[in-house]
Design a protein around this motif. Structure first.
Motif, PDB file in Angstrom:
ATOM      1  N   ASP A 190       0.826  -1.209   0.000  1.00 61.18           N
ATOM      2  CA  ASP A 190       0.000   0.000   0.000  1.00 61.18           C
ATOM      3  C   ASP A 190       0.865   1.265   0.000  1.00 61.18           C
ATOM      4  O   ASP A 190       0.577   2.218  -0.719  1.00 61.18           O
ATOM      5  N   ALA A 191       1.917   1.264   0.798  1.00 62.44           N
ATOM      6  CA  ALA A 191       2.791   2.442   0.884  1.00 62.44           C
ATOM      7  C   ALA A 191       3.488   2.722  -0.446  1.00 62.44           C
ATOM      8  O   ALA A 191       3.743   3.887  -0.786  1.00 62.44           O
ATOM      9  N   CYS A 192       3.786   1.672  -1.200  1.00 63.43           N
ATOM     10  CA  CYS A 192       4.457   1.860  -2.491  1.00 63.43           C
ATOM     11  C   CYS A 192       3.641   2.745  -3.429  1.00 63.43           C
ATOM     12  O   CYS A 192       4.196   3.451  -4.279  1.00 63.43           O
ATOM     13  N   GLU A 193       2.313   2.731  -3.276  1.00 64.70           N
ATOM     14  CA  GLU A 193       1.443   3.528  -4.151  1.00 64.70           C
ATOM     15  C   GLU A 193       1.709   5.017  -3.991  1.00 64.70           C
ATOM     16  O   GLU A 193       1.583   5.783  -4.952  1.00 64.70           O
ATOM     17  N   THR A 194       2.052   5.442  -2.801  1.00 65.01           N
ATOM     18  CA  THR A 194       2.294   6.864  -2.547  1.00 65.01           C
ATOM     19  C   THR A 194       3.779   7.190  -2.384  1.00 65.01           C
ATOM     20  O   THR A 194       4.147   8.345  -2.224  1.00 65.01           O
ATOM     21  N   GLN A 195       4.620   6.153  -2.447  1.00 65.18           N
ATOM     22  CA  GLN A 195       6.069   6.333  -2.297  1.00 65.18           C
ATOM     23  C   GLN A 195       6.790   5.758  -3.519  1.00 65.18           C
ATOM     24  O   GLN A 195       7.721   4.966  -3.397  1.00 65.18           O
ATOM     25  N   TRP A 196       6.325   6.155  -4.703  1.00 65.56           N
ATOM     26  CA  TRP A 196       6.856   5.557  -5.937  1.00 65.56           C
ATOM     27  C   TRP A 196       8.373   5.706  -6.043  1.00 65.56           C
ATOM     28  O   TRP A 196       9.075   4.733  -6.340  1.00 65.56           O
ATOM     29  N   ASP A 197       8.887   6.897  -5.818  1.00 66.49           N
ATOM     30  CA  ASP A 197      10.327   7.113  -5.976  1.00 66.49           C
ATOM     31  C   ASP A 197      11.128   6.226  -5.029  1.00 66.49           C
ATOM     32  O   ASP A 197      12.133   5.624  -5.431  1.00 66.49           O
ATOM     33  N   LEU A 198      10.697   6.147  -3.780  1.00 66.97           N
ATOM     34  CA  LEU A 198      11.392   5.315  -2.812  1.00 66.97           C
ATOM     35  C   LEU A 198      11.302   3.846  -3.202  1.00 66.97           C
ATOM     36  O   LEU A 198      12.306   3.117  -3.151  1.00 66.97           O
ATOM     37  N   ALA A 199      10.096   3.415  -3.595  1.00 66.92           N
ATOM     38  CA  ALA A 199       9.915   2.027  -4.009  1.00 66.92           C
ATOM     39  C   ALA A 199      10.779   1.701  -5.219  1.00 66.92           C
ATOM     40  O   ALA A 199      11.399   0.633  -5.294  1.00 66.92           O
ATOM     41  N   TYR A 200      10.851   2.636  -6.169  1.00 66.39           N
ATOM     42  CA  TYR A 200      11.648   2.404  -7.375  1.00 66.39           C
ATOM     43  C   TYR A 200      13.141   2.326  -7.034  1.00 66.39           C
ATOM     44  O   TYR A 200      13.866   1.480  -7.565  1.00 66.39           O
ATOM     45  N   LYS A 201      13.579   3.192  -6.140  1.00 64.81           N
ATOM     46  CA  LYS A 201      14.993   3.177  -5.755  1.00 64.81           C
ATOM     47  C   LYS A 201      15.367   1.849  -5.097  1.00 64.81           C
ATOM     48  O   LYS A 201      16.404   1.251  -5.405  1.00 64.81           O
ATOM     49  N   ILE A 202      14.517   1.371  -4.181  1.00 62.53           N
ATOM     50  CA  ILE A 202      14.845   0.142  -3.448  1.00 62.53           C
ATOM     51  C   ILE A 202      14.614  -1.110  -4.302  1.00 62.53           C
ATOM     52  O   ILE A 202      15.456  -2.012  -4.342  1.00 62.53           O
ATOM     53  N   ASN A 203      13.462  -1.155  -4.990  1.00 58.36           N
ATOM     54  CA  ASN A 203      13.066  -2.374  -5.699  1.00 58.36           C
ATOM     55  C   ASN A 203      13.645  -2.498  -7.101  1.00 58.36           C
ATOM     56  O   ASN A 203      13.675  -3.606  -7.655  1.00 58.36           O
TER      57      ASN A 203
END
Length: 291
Positions: free
Chosen positions: A72-85
């Motif tokens: 759920d958090a990835c939906e609003t934290q795209w940049d962070l999710a993209y950096k980590i994942n």
């Protein structure tokens, strides 16, 4: 002695891997976002930091267990999710190739859309419907592009030593007579212990490529919850609800694949290794818990 660098070593899979290899002739370089006892701090989103760590420690294998897994958090934290994942696996793959190391990357069933009618094989076309799934797929693509020797393992519904669905259900049972759980999402609950066994099996080989890595058999979340309560001797009632009903109760929830059963097709074709049935693996896991 073989040297293996593990990222996200304090997560469920990282812990399971260390236990799986206990007694083996292996030296671990354990890394996570923060430094701790026997753990080096490593920001996998920083390519220079990754290259420096790999150059200094000279691992023969890199196992990437690090991920932004809050769907759920990835939906609003795209940049962070993209950096980590995505960027993280890219950096590790670049470093692995430079060091001549094998790259083992853990991915997810969420790379699929989830509208299938049969278990997905490794040859089915991914089409993720969530930010989490999209960034994890980008991570897979970067590994394929930059790692010379890689294993990509797609797993699902993972539980182990840490925060997970099993422990959440048991915690809710302490204060609730009934719980509402989605019953129209199908998948295969997978023990981190079983996934660690598969990693240990594949790691010494040159059987590279993409593998599905889930426990055998399938269920839905509501039936999974009922199986947990039964084994724990809890009388908590499970109300079966649809994904649509759940989304109304939790409006911030991301889209999740309705059908994400994976077929461990490549593993079956190329090896004698088999992962345990999900119910048998759950039996083993429940015996480790205090409830």
């Amino acid at each position: 002695m073989k040297k293996i660098l593990v990222t996200g070593c304090n997560g469920q899979l990282g812990r399971a891997i260390r236990k799986e290899y206990a007694g083996s002739d292996v030296e671990f370089v354990n890394t996570d976002v923060t430094e701790g006892e026997g753990v080096k701090a490593l920001d996998i989103t920083d390519v220079d930091a990754v290259l420096k760590m790999v150059e200094e420690t000279k691992p023969e294998v890199i196992i990437n267990c690090a991920a932004h897994t809050n769907v759920d958090a990835c939906e609003t934290q795209w940049d962070l999710a993209y950096k980590i994942n995505a960027i993280g696996p890219r950096n590790l793959s670049i470093a692995a190739s430079k060091a001549g190391a094998k790259m083992i990357h853990v991915s997810t069933d969420y790379v699929f859309e989830g509208n299938g009618t049969r278990p997905y094989t490794e040859f089915d076309e991914p089409n993720p419907v969530s930010a989490y799934g999209k960034t994890k797929l980008e991570g897979e693509n970067f590994v394929k592009a930059f790692a010379d020797k890689y294993f990509i393992l797609r797993t699902a519904w993972l539980y182990g030593e840490g925060k997970n669905f099993v422990k959440t259900m048991l915690r809710l049972a302490e204060t609730h007579d009934e719980v509402s759980v989605v019953s129209d999402q199908l998948g295969s609950p997978t023990s981190a212990v079983e996934l660690a066994k598969m990693i240990h099996y594949l790691e010494p080989t040159e059987n590279y490529g993409v593998f599905h890595a889930t426990c055998e058999g399938d269920t839905n979340w509501a039936e999974f919850a009922e199986a947990i309560f039964k084994r724990a001797g809890k009388n908590t009632k499970v109300n079966h609800v649809t994904s649509e009903q759940y989304a109304k109760m939790n409006p911030a929830s991301a889209n999740r694949p309705a059908y994400s059963i994976l077929d461990n097709y490549m593993l079956r074709l190329t090896s004698d290794f088999r992962m345990a049935d999900w119910q048998d693996a759950l039996d083993v896991y429940m015996k480790t818990l205090d409830f």
